[in-house]
Structures are given as structure tokens and as C-alpha cells.
Write a protein that holds these residues in place. Structure first.
Motif, PDB file in Angstrom:
ATOM      1  N   UNK A  45      55.446  17.281  38.733  1.00 47.05           N
ATOM      2  CA  UNK A  45      54.956  15.974  39.180  1.00 47.05           C
ATOM      3  C   UNK A  45      53.526  15.715  38.731  1.00 47.05           C
ATOM      4  N   UNK A  46      52.714  16.768  38.609  1.00 40.04           N
ATOM      5  CA  UNK A  46      51.326  16.595  38.187  1.00 40.04           C
ATOM      6  C   UNK A  46      51.222  16.217  36.712  1.00 40.04           C
TER       7      UNK A  46
ATOM      8  N   UNK B 229      54.309   3.132  46.869  1.00 39.40           N
ATOM      9  CA  UNK B 229      53.662   4.058  45.938  1.00 39.40           C
ATOM     10  C   UNK B 229      54.052   5.501  46.265  1.00 39.40           C
ATOM     11  N   UNK B 230      54.056   5.857  47.523  1.00 34.39           N
ATOM     12  CA  UNK B 230      54.457   7.198  47.941  1.00 34.39           C
ATOM     13  C   UNK B 230      55.927   7.448  47.603  1.00 34.39           C
TER      14      UNK B 230
ATOM     15  N   UNK C  87      57.850  10.181  45.091  1.00 34.80           N
ATOM     16  CA  UNK C  87      58.926  11.047  45.555  1.00 34.80           C
ATOM     17  C   UNK C  87      60.193  10.828  44.733  1.00 34.80           C
ATOM     18  N   UNK C  88      60.486   9.578  44.408  1.00 33.00           N
ATOM     19  CA  UNK C  88      61.654   9.236  43.588  1.00 33.00           C
ATOM     20  C   UNK C  88      61.585   9.930  42.235  1.00 33.00           C
TER      21      UNK C  88
ATOM     22  N   UNK D  34      53.969  10.966  57.199  1.00 34.86           N
ATOM     23  CA  UNK D  34      54.551  12.278  56.920  1.00 34.86           C
ATOM     24  C   UNK D  34      54.072  12.847  55.590  1.00 34.86           C
ATOM     25  N   UNK D  35      53.885  11.983  54.609  1.00 34.48           N
ATOM     26  CA  UNK D  35      53.527  12.437  53.266  1.00 34.48           C
ATOM     27  C   UNK D  35      52.036  12.236  53.031  1.00 34.48           C
TER      28      UNK D  35
END
Length: 220
Positions: free
Chosen positions: A71-72, A119-120, A124-125, A205-206
Motif C-alpha cells: 500500500x505504501x 478517502x479512507x 482500503x479498497x 476505527x481506521x
């Protein structure tokens, strides 16, 4: 066009923090790369590769370590138009990724909260959508579930597969409704993903909360 929120003579780190909307925290010195012992070494805007992230001790036993590291370097998360992976990231890229985990701000209005939530969820998607085709297929979902449950000695791959298949069937019922016997659900689109996450408080939560500390405390 210049950003009216950014002063012309601000320090680079302050400027980066404001670009990514980091507020109320001191930002540590630019991190270069973890050493062979996994410590963070300070430097001047150095680049980091995936191999550097693989040596971070706190990720060693995380079942989805590969997806976190991925992801990074995912260009979709780095505000680039193209897909694929970056070979290296700099400190600004690191802050861009970490901005997905900033906590909710109490003065956000409804429109800002909606953008913040999307955006979060988009971040995650992307972790599920491994091939960047805009859909989470059954196989992609199986792969994530199997990775997440790989450390559980009481669940084998077949059990993980059954869990993933059941979740995908539930997703289809939420997003499509009653399906015909010969109808095939090709995968979860981002619009479907938003429906699935309705009512779930991803905003709180995230997130990651950072302690306020002097930059020198982070250097070895």
C-alpha cells in the motif's frame, strides 16, 4: 496555483504536514530507512524501498504484511494517475500514505466528513483490489481472508475459502439484490464497497494517534 493555506517561508516539514492536513502534532525528522536492526535512521529526504519496509520488526508477524507494504508503494495511493508500484518513496510520499490514518477532526462539516470517509475507504479498497482493475474479485477476496487467518491454527485454507465465499455472496445480495440462477457477480466495485461499509464507523476505527515527542527521540 499556490495553496493559500501554506505560507511562503514555512519549513518543509511544516508545509508537508499542512498539505496532508496533519494538525496538533510535531512531525519527526525526515526518516531515511530502517537499519538492519530495524531502527529508523534519520537523514536528508532519502528514499525507501520495499526491502526497507520488510525489515521493520513490528510488521514481521503481521499476517497481511505484504499488503501493508504494498500500500505504501501503490501509485493509486500516492496521488498519481497511473497504476502499478513505485520503486521507491520519499518522506512526502510516506506522509501522503499516513494521512489516510489521521483521526477525525471535530470541526469537520458533513461534506468534509464524507470526503474523509471515502478517502479512507478508497485506500482500503486498493488493498483488496490487487490488480487495479476497479473490482475486488472472489479470488482477490479469498487471498486477503486467507492471509488474515493464516496465523490461526484452528482454521485451514478450505475454511478460510468458505468464509470468503460466504462474505462475497452477502456482498452480492447487498449490492445487486436477488440474482438470477445463471447470473454471475463479477466483483465488488468501489460503489459496492461504499454500500457494504454503510453504517460502519470507519472514520474512528481506521486511524493512528501519534504521541507528541521531540524529533531527536526518533533518531538512532
Amino acid at each position: 496555483m499556490s495553496d493559500p493555506l501554506v505560507g511562503a517561508d514555512e519549513e518543509p516539514l511544516s508545509l508537508l504536514g499542512r498539505k496532508n492536513r496533519w494538525t496538533g502534532h510535531k512531525t519527526a525528522s525526515p526518516v531515511a530507512q530502517p537499519t538492519s536492526q530495524g531502527r529508523v535512521q534519520c537523514g536528508d529526504w532519502s528514499l525507501s524501498s520495499k526491502e526497507n519496509f520488510d525489515r521493520v520488526p513490528d510488521l514481521e508477524f503481521n499476517p497481511i504484511r505484504s499488503k501493508i507494504v504494498h500500500a505504501f508503494f501503490d501509485k493509486r495511493n500516492l496521488r498519481e494517475s497511473s497504476d502499478g508500484l513505485a520503486e521507491e518513496i520519499n518522506f512526502e510520499d510516506f506522509l501522503t500514505i499516513m494521512s489516510n490514518f489521521r483521526p477525525i477532526e471535530m470541526d469537520m462539516d458533513d461534506e468534509q466528513l464524507d470526503r474523509f470517509r471515502k478517502k479512507k475507504l478508497k485506500f482500503l479498497f486498493h488493498m483488496y483490489d490487487a490488480d487495479s482493475d476497479g473490482k475486488i474479485t472472489l479470488q482477490e477476496y479469498r487471498n486477503v481472508v486467507q492471509e488474515m487467518l493464516s496465523g490461526n491454527p484452528h482454521l485451514d485454507k478450505e475454511s478460510a475459502r468458505s468464509i470468503a465465499d460466504g462474505a462475497m455472496m452477502e456482498a452480492a445480495s447487498i449490492c445487486v439484490g436477488q440474482m438470477e440462477p445463471d447470473q454471475v457477480y463479477e466483483g465488488i466495485t468501489f460503489e459496492d464497497f461504499l454500500k457494504i461499509w454503510e453504517g460502519i464507523d470507519i472514520e474512528t476505527k481506521m486511524h493512528v494517534r501519534f504521541l507528541t515527542m521531540e524529533p531527536i527521540a526518533m533518531c538512532y
